[in-house]
Design a protein around this motif. Structure first.
Motif, PDB file in Angstrom:
ATOM      1  N   TRP A 110       0.866  -1.179   0.000  1.00  0.00           N
ATOM      2  CA  TRP A 110       0.000   0.000   0.000  1.00  0.00           C
ATOM      3  C   TRP A 110       0.901   1.227   0.000  1.00  0.00           C
ATOM      4  O   TRP A 110       1.808   1.332   0.832  1.00  0.00           O
ATOM      5  N   LEU A 111       0.679   2.128  -0.936  1.00  0.00           N
ATOM      6  CA  LEU A 111       1.552   3.282  -1.108  1.00  0.00           C
ATOM      7  C   LEU A 111       0.800   4.587  -0.874  1.00  0.00           C
ATOM      8  O   LEU A 111      -0.363   4.725  -1.255  1.00  0.00           O
ATOM      9  N   ILE A 112       1.492   5.580  -0.264  1.00  0.00           N
ATOM     10  CA  ILE A 112       1.021   6.960  -0.331  1.00  0.00           C
ATOM     11  C   ILE A 112       1.287   7.416  -1.761  1.00  0.00           C
ATOM     12  O   ILE A 112       2.429   7.410  -2.222  1.00  0.00           O
ATOM     13  N   HIS A 113       0.244   7.832  -2.471  1.00  0.00           N
ATOM     14  CA  HIS A 113       0.375   8.009  -3.921  1.00  0.00           C
ATOM     15  C   HIS A 113       1.278   9.179  -4.296  1.00  0.00           C
ATOM     16  O   HIS A 113       1.987   9.126  -5.307  1.00  0.00           O
ATOM     17  N   GLU A 139       2.963  -4.897   3.256  1.00  0.00           N
ATOM     18  CA  GLU A 139       4.083  -3.967   3.138  1.00  0.00           C
ATOM     19  C   GLU A 139       3.508  -2.583   2.850  1.00  0.00           C
ATOM     20  O   GLU A 139       2.433  -2.458   2.249  1.00  0.00           O
ATOM     21  N   ILE A 140       4.239  -1.546   3.263  1.00  0.00           N
ATOM     22  CA  ILE A 140       3.792  -0.173   3.031  1.00  0.00           C
ATOM     23  C   ILE A 140       4.936   0.626   2.427  1.00  0.00           C
ATOM     24  O   ILE A 140       6.107   0.358   2.671  1.00  0.00           O
ATOM     25  N   GLY A 141       4.562   1.603   1.610  1.00  0.00           N
ATOM     26  CA  GLY A 141       5.581   2.396   0.943  1.00  0.00           C
ATOM     27  C   GLY A 141       5.017   3.727   0.482  1.00  0.00           C
ATOM     28  O   GLY A 141       3.927   4.142   0.890  1.00  0.00           O
ATOM     29  N   VAL A 142       5.757   4.366  -0.396  1.00  0.00           N
ATOM     30  CA  VAL A 142       5.411   5.703  -0.868  1.00  0.00           C
ATOM     31  C   VAL A 142       5.585   5.759  -2.385  1.00  0.00           C
ATOM     32  O   VAL A 142       6.131   4.849  -2.996  1.00  0.00           O
ATOM     33  N   SER A 143       5.119   6.860  -2.957  1.00  0.00           N
ATOM     34  CA  SER A 143       5.264   7.075  -4.389  1.00  0.00           C
ATOM     35  C   SER A 143       5.512   8.549  -4.636  1.00  0.00           C
ATOM     36  O   SER A 143       4.927   9.411  -3.960  1.00  0.00           O
ATOM     37  N   ASN A 144       6.395   8.831  -5.578  1.00  0.00           N
ATOM     38  CA  ASN A 144       6.722  10.214  -5.955  1.00  0.00           C
ATOM     39  C   ASN A 144       7.369  10.992  -4.816  1.00  0.00           C
ATOM     40  O   ASN A 144       7.263  12.224  -4.768  1.00  0.00           O
TER      41      ASN A 144
END
Length: 265
Positions: A110-113, A139-144
């Motif tokens: 799951w990403l922060i867009h 899992e968690i992550g980010v984008s941009n």
């Protein structure tokens, strides 16, 4: 459609919480309605085992239907979705909506867009950590995000993003960016690899012609050899299969260097 089964790479990369993410995935940005169902179904039939969607794509339901109808076990597919930062304060509600549409009880990533303004990233990230602890996202992550923002959310929570998804291609290659993520233990994932003039670039086309491959296959293979996750998108079944058919060749060191150099040109 050709009858020959694509030779799909099975390479994966380890993530923060113990998961393994396929380096090759199928992107679904701009795919809507029946096109989204058909394309995602074609990708799964071709052998992709990593699907990428997002709340703002408005196609999670279609991706979920394609996966449910594919006959591929849910546990065999790495599933990513993303939360827009304007859902701050409603992060878990947003994720539960995504899970219902995707017909699953968890996502694999799951990403922060994209980044929020001010101190909002840390607050959103705390909700992401809560979702991981609840088992809603493995899992968690980010984008941009840039590396300074990755450091910001890591410092605020002592939990680092597993992945940062950014726009990436040979034309955007930056060795410092790649090294900075590796130093932090954050997997770099690229999107829009086949856009921005990459398919028509003369260097890429020359390498492709010499290798007997398509420019898209060369670009995808370049990502894989760098250990960067890549998520090509198409609505055409033959192209979907072709983009996955990259397990049986490698780019020579000199070709990799020539492609890297495009980011400095």
């Amino acid at each position: 459609m050709t009858d020959t089964a694509p030779r799909v790479p099975d390479a994966t990369v380890s993530l923060t919480n113990g998961g393994r993410m396929p380096l090759l995935g199928f992107g679904t940005w701009q795919l809507r309605g029946r096109d989204a169902v058909r394309a995602t179904s074609a990708a799964l039939a071709a052998g992709y085992r990593h699907l990428d969607t997002a709340t703002i794509y408005r196609n999670e339901g279609e991706v979920g239907r394609a996966l449910a109808g594919s006959g591929v076990p849910r546990e065999d597919v790495f599933l990513t979705t993303k939360c827009p930062p304007d859902r701050a304060g409603r992060e878990l509600e947003t994720l539960r909506e995504s899970l219902a549409l995707l017909q699953t009880d968890h996502v694999d990533l799951w990403l922060i867009h994209w980044p929020a303004g001010g101190s909002g990233n840390a607050d959103i990230w705390r909700a992401f950590v809560e979702a991981r602890e609840a088992g809603l996202a493995r899992e968690i992550g980010v984008s941009n995000f840039d590396t300074s923002l990755v450091d910001e959310v890591t410092k605020a929570t002592e939990v680092r993003p597993a992945v940062n998804q950014v726009e990436w291609s040979p034309l955007l290659f930056d060795a410092d960016t790649l090294a900075g993520h590796r130093a932090r233990g954050v997997v770099l994932e690229g999107y829009s690899a086949l856009r921005g003039g990459t398919l028509a670039h003369p260097v890429i086309r020359e390498i492709a012609e010499r290798a007997g491959r398509t420019p898209a296959q060369v670009i995808i293979r370049w990502h894989l050899q760098h250990g960067v996750v890549v998520i090509p998108k198409s609505v055409d079944p033959d192209r979907i299969r072709s983009n996955a058919d990259v397990a049986d060749f490698t780019l020579a060191d000199e070709d990799m260097s020539a492609l890297d150099a495009l980011g400095r040109s």
